[in-house]
Design a protein around this motif. Structure first.
Motif, short mmCIF file in Angstrom:
data_model
loop_
_atom_site.label_atom_id
_atom_site.label_comp_id
_atom_site.label_asym_id
_atom_site.label_seq_id
_atom_site.Cartn_x
_atom_site.Cartn_y
_atom_site.Cartn_z
N VAL A 1 0.87 -1.17 0.00
CA VAL A 1 0.00 0.00 0.00
C VAL A 1 0.91 1.22 0.00
N VAL A 2 0.84 2.03 -1.06
CA VAL A 2 1.74 3.18 -1.19
C VAL A 2 1.02 4.52 -1.02
N ASN A 3 -0.28 4.55 -1.16
CA ASN A 3 -1.05 5.78 -0.99
C ASN A 3 -2.27 5.51 -0.12
N ILE A 4 -2.54 6.43 0.77
CA ILE A 4 -3.75 6.36 1.58
C ILE A 4 -4.37 7.75 1.57
N HIS A 5 -5.60 7.85 1.11
CA HIS A 5 -6.34 9.11 1.09
C HIS A 5 -7.31 9.09 2.26
N VAL A 6 -7.15 10.02 3.17
CA VAL A 6 -7.95 10.05 4.40
C VAL A 6 -8.95 11.20 4.35
N THR A 7 -10.20 10.89 4.64
CA THR A 7 -11.25 11.89 4.72
C THR A 7 -12.00 11.72 6.04
N ALA A 8 -12.65 12.79 6.45
CA ALA A 8 -13.52 12.72 7.63
C ALA A 8 -14.93 12.47 7.13
N ARG A 9 -15.59 11.50 7.71
CA ARG A 9 -16.94 11.18 7.26
C ARG A 9 -17.90 12.33 7.51
N HIS A 10 -17.77 12.98 8.67
CA HIS A 10 -18.60 14.14 9.01
C HIS A 10 -17.66 15.28 9.38
N PRO A 11 -17.40 16.22 8.47
CA PRO A 11 -16.42 17.28 8.73
C PRO A 11 -16.72 18.13 9.96
N LEU A 12 -17.95 18.22 10.38
CA LEU A 12 -18.26 19.02 11.57
C LEU A 12 -17.69 18.41 12.85
N GLU A 13 -17.39 17.12 12.81
CA GLU A 13 -16.81 16.45 13.97
C GLU A 13 -15.34 16.80 14.16
N LEU A 14 -14.73 17.47 13.18
CA LEU A 14 -13.32 17.82 13.26
C LEU A 14 -13.04 18.93 14.27
N LEU B 1 1.29 5.08 9.65
CA LEU B 1 2.61 4.67 9.16
C LEU B 1 3.18 3.47 9.91
N ILE B 2 2.74 3.25 11.13
CA ILE B 2 3.15 2.04 11.85
C ILE B 2 2.63 0.82 11.11
N ARG B 3 1.40 0.90 10.61
CA ARG B 3 0.78 -0.23 9.92
C ARG B 3 1.17 -0.31 8.45
N TYR B 4 1.39 0.85 7.83
CA TYR B 4 1.74 0.91 6.40
C TYR B 4 2.96 1.82 6.23
N PRO B 5 4.17 1.29 6.46
CA PRO B 5 5.37 2.14 6.46
C PRO B 5 5.71 2.74 5.09
N HIS B 6 5.25 2.18 4.00
CA HIS B 6 5.58 2.69 2.67
C HIS B 6 4.53 3.67 2.15
N ALA B 7 3.51 3.94 2.92
CA ALA B 7 2.38 4.74 2.43
C ALA B 7 2.67 6.24 2.51
N LYS B 8 2.17 6.93 1.52
CA LYS B 8 2.14 8.39 1.52
C LYS B 8 0.71 8.77 1.87
N ILE B 9 0.54 9.52 2.93
CA ILE B 9 -0.80 9.85 3.42
C ILE B 9 -1.22 11.19 2.85
N GLU B 10 -2.40 11.20 2.24
CA GLU B 10 -2.95 12.44 1.69
C GLU B 10 -4.27 12.73 2.39
N TRP B 11 -4.29 13.88 3.06
CA TRP B 11 -5.50 14.30 3.78
C TRP B 11 -6.38 15.08 2.82
N LYS B 12 -7.63 14.76 2.79
CA LYS B 12 -8.58 15.44 1.91
C LYS B 12 -9.21 16.64 2.62
N HIS B 13 -9.85 17.48 1.85
CA HIS B 13 -10.46 18.70 2.34
C HIS B 13 -11.51 18.38 3.40
#
Length: 130
Positions: A78-91, A107-119
């Motif tokens: 797994v080299v890419n992980i795109h992370v989103t919040a299901r309900h942005p108001l909870e942020l 990164l502990i679970r997927y050391p090769h992954a590049k994490i991309e946070w979505k809007h």
């Protein structure tokens, strides 16, 4: 004969009831919901299944991560992980340090992954405003 059949039927019903209770207790979606209600961290993932998205809860906010498979020097990982919040108001209330903690946990679970946070999460990381 009827009494013996009734006893067997009662044993089967009891076994089915015990099985259902055990399945309910070990249900990962239930554990995810409990973690969300108690504002604790819980990471739900199937590391061997790259097609199934990961989910995690932190401080009452539910996040979804889409995993993308790619090549590393040695294997397919797994080299890419795109992370989103299901309900942005909870942020509300999450800080940059909280996001760094979540990145470390991923990164502990997927050391090769590049994490991309979505809007809108990426706006916190880009602007530096807390």
């Amino acid at each position: 004969m009827i009494i013996m059949l009734f006893r067997i039927l009662m044993l089967v019903a009891l076994a089915l009831l015990v099985y259902t209770v055990i399945q309910y207790i070990h249900n990962p979606q239930r554990r995810l919901r409990i973690a969300k209600e108690s504002n604790t961290f819980f990471f739900l993932d199937e590391p061997d299944n790259s097609k199934k998205n990961l989910q995690f809860v932190y401080k009452g906010c539910l996040f979804d991560g889409e995993k993308y498979l790619g090549t590393t020097e040695e294997a397919f990982e797994v080299v890419n992980i795109h992370v989103t919040a299901r309900h942005p108001l909870e942020l509300r209330g999450l800080t940059r340090d909280d996001l760094y903690f979540l990145e470390r946990e991923i990164l502990i679970r997927y050391p090769h992954a590049k994490i991309e946070w979505k809007h809108p999460i990426n706006q916190l990381l880009l602007t530096g405003i807390e």
